[in-house]
Design a protein around this motif. Structure first.
Motif, short mmCIF file in Angstrom:
data_model
loop_
_atom_site.label_atom_id
_atom_site.label_comp_id
_atom_site.label_asym_id
_atom_site.label_seq_id
_atom_site.Cartn_x
_atom_site.Cartn_y
_atom_site.Cartn_z
N LEU A 34 -0.93 19.68 2.79
CA LEU A 34 -0.64 19.25 4.16
C LEU A 34 -1.77 19.59 5.14
CD1 LEU A 34 3.15 20.09 4.39
CD2 LEU A 34 2.12 17.83 4.53
N ALA A 37 -3.33 16.74 7.21
CA ALA A 37 -2.49 16.24 8.31
C ALA A 37 -2.27 17.28 9.41
CB ALA A 37 -1.14 15.79 7.76
N LEU A 38 -2.15 18.55 9.03
CA LEU A 38 -1.77 19.59 9.99
C LEU A 38 -2.88 20.57 10.32
CD1 LEU A 38 1.76 20.54 8.57
CD2 LEU A 38 1.23 18.90 10.39
N ALA A 43 -0.57 24.05 8.71
CA ALA A 43 0.07 24.09 7.40
C ALA A 43 0.63 25.48 7.12
CB ALA A 43 -0.93 23.68 6.31
N ARG A 200 4.41 16.43 1.78
CA ARG A 200 3.64 15.35 2.40
C ARG A 200 4.07 15.20 3.86
NH1 ARG A 200 6.04 10.86 -1.29
NH2 ARG A 200 7.84 12.05 -0.52
N PRO A 201 3.23 14.56 4.70
CA PRO A 201 3.60 14.39 6.11
C PRO A 201 4.95 13.70 6.27
CG PRO A 201 1.28 13.89 5.81
CD PRO A 201 1.85 14.11 4.43
N GLU A 202 5.26 12.72 5.42
CA GLU A 202 6.55 12.04 5.54
C GLU A 202 7.72 12.97 5.22
OE1 GLU A 202 4.49 10.16 1.83
OE2 GLU A 202 3.91 11.09 3.74
N ILE A 204 7.83 16.08 6.17
CA ILE A 204 8.07 16.83 7.41
C ILE A 204 8.98 16.04 8.32
CG2 ILE A 204 7.01 17.89 9.44
CD1 ILE A 204 4.43 18.17 7.81
N ARG A 205 8.69 14.75 8.46
CA ARG A 205 9.54 13.90 9.31
C ARG A 205 10.96 13.82 8.74
NH1 ARG A 205 4.55 11.11 9.35
NH2 ARG A 205 5.17 9.75 7.63
#
Length: 215
Positions: A34, A37-38, A43, A200-202, A204-205
């Motif tokens: 991650l 993305a973060l 992360a 993965r970023p998805e 987190i959502r």
């Protein structure tokens, strides 16, 4: 054979041994997938949040004296010390070896039967943990298969290192190979639920949406 059953919200059961494997939230070394993305700090903060969530679930499922947090990277990290003091859990350093060797060691040290989990599966709940522990009264192994081909929890009545032989850790074949090992051992497997991890970023959502739906 693996019997798939949904979590029923928690079946009352006796206390059980639970091992948690976790890295220290060190930027650049925690939740590395991650980092793009973060960023390293973001992360690491997410990893800390997930670990705190996991501990809260754990102590709501079984008494703190039955929980061991197996640490990695920095065994004396302030977060580990804080969690141990706050919840009354035990801290132990993870030994050398691959993931299978470390999980087997944690299961042996926990006594039998026992469960072992990581710290990045937000679908775990006290009820689901208790259901998995209770399942070991009738089965040799309990698993929570993950959507990515791994698993978020494994528990055994009697630890055996052969359960973790030749498993391609970190791939989408982990659960499939584990099923093969269980079959070779002649053991009975049950899988009360399928779970997912935050990798993965998805994810987190997805976790944020889950929290929103529960509130």
């Amino acid at each position: 054979m693996c019997a798939e059953r949904p979590d029923d919200g928690g079946v009352p059961s006796a206390e059980f041994a639970l091992a948690i494997l976790a890295k220290a939230p060190i930027p650049g070394q925690a939740k590395s997938r991650l980092i793009p993305a973060l960023g390293p700090e973001g992360a690491a903060r997410l990893h800390e949040r997930l670990l705190r969530h996991t501990l809260a679930i754990a102590v709501a499922a079984t008494p703190a004296h039955r929980i061991t947090l197996w640490t990695a990277l920095d065994h004396d990290h302030p977060l580990f010390v804080e969690l141990a003091e706050r919840h009354g859990i035990s801290l132990r350093p993870q030994p050398a070896g691959d993931l299978g060797e470390r999980m087997h060691h944690a299961l042996v040290e926990a006594g039998e039967p026992a469960l072992v989990i990581g710290s990045d599966c937000p679908m775990l709940s006290p009820g689901l943990l208790r259901t998995c522990a209770e399942a070991l009264g009738k089965h040799d192994v309990v698993c929570l298969p993950a959507e990515d081909g791994g698993y978020g929890l494994i528990g055994v009545r009697h630890p055996d290192p052969r359960l973790f032989d030749d498993v391609p850790w970190g791939t989408g074949s982990v659960m499939a190979r584990t099923r093969e090992r269980i079959t070779a051992l002649g053991w009975r497997l049950t899988c009360p639920a399928t779970v997912w991890d935050v990798d993965r970023p998805e994810d987190i959502r997805r976790w944020q949406q889950t929290i929103s739906d529960r509130s």
